[in-house]
Design an enzyme around this catalytic site. Sequence first.
Site, PDB file in Angstrom:
ATOM      1  N   LYS A   1      25.152  44.382 115.207  1.00 45.37           N
ATOM      2  CA  LYS A   1      24.785  44.829 113.859  1.00 45.37           C
ATOM      3  C   LYS A   1      26.002  44.839 112.935  1.00 45.37           C
ATOM      4  O   LYS A   1      25.879  45.081 111.735  1.00 45.37           O
ATOM      5  CB  LYS A   1      24.151  46.219 113.917  1.00 45.37           C
ATOM      6  CG  LYS A   1      22.794  46.218 114.632  1.00 45.37           C
ATOM      7  CD  LYS A   1      22.092  47.530 114.497  1.00 45.37           C
ATOM      8  CE  LYS A   1      20.971  47.708 115.487  1.00 45.37           C
ATOM      9  NZ  LYS A   1      19.788  46.872 115.200  1.00 45.37           N
TER      10      LYS A   1
ATOM     11  N   GLN B   1      23.441  52.034 113.205  1.00 51.94           N
ATOM     12  CA  GLN B   1      23.305  51.616 111.806  1.00 51.94           C
ATOM     13  C   GLN B   1      24.492  52.057 110.953  1.00 51.94           C
ATOM     14  O   GLN B   1      24.552  51.725 109.769  1.00 51.94           O
ATOM     15  CB  GLN B   1      22.014  52.197 111.205  1.00 51.94           C
ATOM     16  CG  GLN B   1      20.736  51.677 111.833  1.00 51.94           C
ATOM     17  CD  GLN B   1      20.506  50.193 111.607  1.00 51.94           C
ATOM     18  OE1 GLN B   1      21.068  49.606 110.669  1.00 51.94           O
ATOM     19  NE2 GLN B   1      19.711  49.577 112.447  1.00 51.94           N
TER      20      GLN B   1
ATOM     21  N   ASP C   1      23.805  58.389 117.610  1.00 55.40           N
ATOM     22  CA  ASP C   1      23.439  56.969 117.646  1.00 55.40           C
ATOM     23  C   ASP C   1      23.980  56.346 116.358  1.00 55.40           C
ATOM     24  O   ASP C   1      23.413  56.531 115.287  1.00 55.40           O
ATOM     25  CB  ASP C   1      21.913  56.854 117.746  1.00 55.40           C
ATOM     26  CG  ASP C   1      21.402  55.444 117.455  1.00 55.40           C
ATOM     27  OD1 ASP C   1      22.233  54.530 117.237  1.00 55.40           O
ATOM     28  OD2 ASP C   1      20.183  55.261 117.435  1.00 55.40           O
TER      29      ASP C   1
ATOM     30  N   HIS D   1      15.169  56.094 116.295  1.00 56.00           N
ATOM     31  CA  HIS D   1      14.725  54.804 116.844  1.00 56.00           C
ATOM     32  C   HIS D   1      14.166  55.092 118.245  1.00 56.00           C
ATOM     33  O   HIS D   1      14.605  56.036 118.900  1.00 56.00           O
ATOM     34  CB  HIS D   1      15.959  53.897 116.936  1.00 56.00           C
ATOM     35  CG  HIS D   1      15.673  52.468 117.269  1.00 56.00           C
ATOM     36  ND1 HIS D   1      15.376  52.053 118.540  1.00 56.00           N
ATOM     37  CD2 HIS D   1      15.672  51.357 116.495  1.00 56.00           C
ATOM     38  CE1 HIS D   1      15.197  50.741 118.535  1.00 56.00           C
ATOM     39  NE2 HIS D   1      15.367  50.290 117.308  1.00 56.00           N
TER      40      HIS D   1
ATOM     41  N   CYS E   1      10.563  50.020 115.191  1.00 56.23           N
ATOM     42  CA  CYS E   1      10.827  50.748 116.438  1.00 56.23           C
ATOM     43  C   CYS E   1      11.002  52.239 116.180  1.00 56.23           C
ATOM     44  O   CYS E   1      11.816  52.901 116.828  1.00 56.23           O
ATOM     45  CB  CYS E   1      12.040  50.185 117.185  1.00 56.23           C
ATOM     46  SG  CYS E   1      11.797  48.515 117.737  1.00 56.23           S
TER      47      CYS E   1
END
Lengths: 406, 138
Positions: free
Chosen positions: A226, A203, A200, A123, A364
């Site tokens: 999220k 998600q 990261d 991202h 993104c």
Amino acid sequence: MAVDIDHIRAQFPALHQEVNGHPLIYFDNAATSQKPKMVVDAIAHYYNKENSNIHRGVHYLSQKATDKYELAREAVRRFINAASTEEIIFTRGTTEAINLVSTCLSNWLFKAGDEIIISAIEHHSNIVPWQMACEQSGATLKVIPVLDSGELDMDAYRALLSDKTKLVTVNHISNALGTVNPVEEITFLAQEKGALVLIDGAQATPHMTVDVQSLNCDFYCFSAHKMYGPTGVGILHGKKEILDKMPPYHGGGEMIKEVKFEGTTYNDLPFKFEAGTPNIVGGVAIEAAIRFIEEIGIENIAQQEAELLAYATEKLQEVGGIRFIGEAKEKAGVVSFIIDGVHPYDAGTILDKLGIAIRTGHHCAQPVMDRYSIPGTMRASFAVYNTKEEIDTFIEGVKKVKQLFS
Amino acid sequence: MTILEIQEEIIEEFDMFDDWIQKYDYLIELSKSVPLIDEADRVEGNLIKGCQSKVWLHAKKEGEHVRFMADSDAIITKGIVALLVRVLDGQKCQDIIDNELHFIDAIGLREHLSMTRSNGLVSMIKQMKIYALVFQAK
């Protein structure tokens, strides 16, 4: 199915509305999930009954708010199995968590000649901060290429690693492709070279069990919004031994032990990295979001979503003329695709008219789109409250799009 | 025809449609019917990058008038681009600067100009006005 879907859906008022004359089908969960009533109630209750500033003031409300905020920190610790709450730093989101680390490491660790390795499926929020860190420190950015399948080229990754590597960062799950990256192996290989590792996890935390101790990464970042929580609050998990050495990020109240004009000493972890009044209600609400997830069970959520993903993939295949972008063996949460000859924007516009919310565009992650030579994709992303019936309606919408534009 | 008259004409055309699907069918037709921009002008310098779709816009001055040529990679965007060109192409600089484009609202396509769409259309309208301003100053 292992979960009581009607019971779950009843907790999400936002799902029960019509959009453009159709019942809303919300398949944009990778952008942000809807919020269960218990999260919204926690926010209202906090402001109605408990609002106060924290970590200061001897009065009742301040103590109560502080307790709640620190209870949230403990909930987060438990959720990702961190070693201690000292390692849990509240931020504004994943983006700020990454920027915190990239800024502090550029000030402290990176120097000219060093190398930072990212992947080709990051991202923008896990690309740009490292480009900025390289500009500032003179370090060089290296990129792990992605195979056609959407999986990272692990041989190329091994070849990129060297004694110059100071940090490796990848996403746990790609927001654009749904690829679940082998983060344990990536971490192990990096640490063999003495490099730090940042994952990261934006998600990943909504969809799978995350255990930062077993991953053994040095930093893990994610966002509350999220995973059924509020916007504006995220988490940086860092290993204590590194956070202790790392200089602070922002200066201000809360992060200090003693301030004199001759010099200031900094507070202990995690407060050293939390300058100013934090998003207290965000903390309170993330605790509620974690309770929501734990009540259903993250394994049950993962199973439900895996079934939805498999079902959607199968049904799209049956439609024909679909090109899947990202066909990794390990995938979660996301099906990204294009309809032959149809621009994603056109498709997204028509689906919206049918009350179906998906994401279209580059997500993104422009380098990912460049890699596959496409302007963008259509992305349907699932949460625990989605159903196969919704997928059936979505497939009818996809067929309608094909009919209109061919 | 004046800018106002062309806008009224478009609004009348769209009034005939009973539902959104007819409207979008018409936009799709519009996108096919018009050769919007020369291949030679479909270049980076004329590109307005939206997050979702791309728009190319080229303009030249013919006396007091401005000629617009535009294109998009998305069909619905291209249909709206065709409408914008129809309204402003061949108009005088001052008229382009002065006139509000109310037809998009009136035909129920305002959502395509919202910030979240980021399809290049808002920048395209702004750029059309800038061309008129620049040509007028010359």
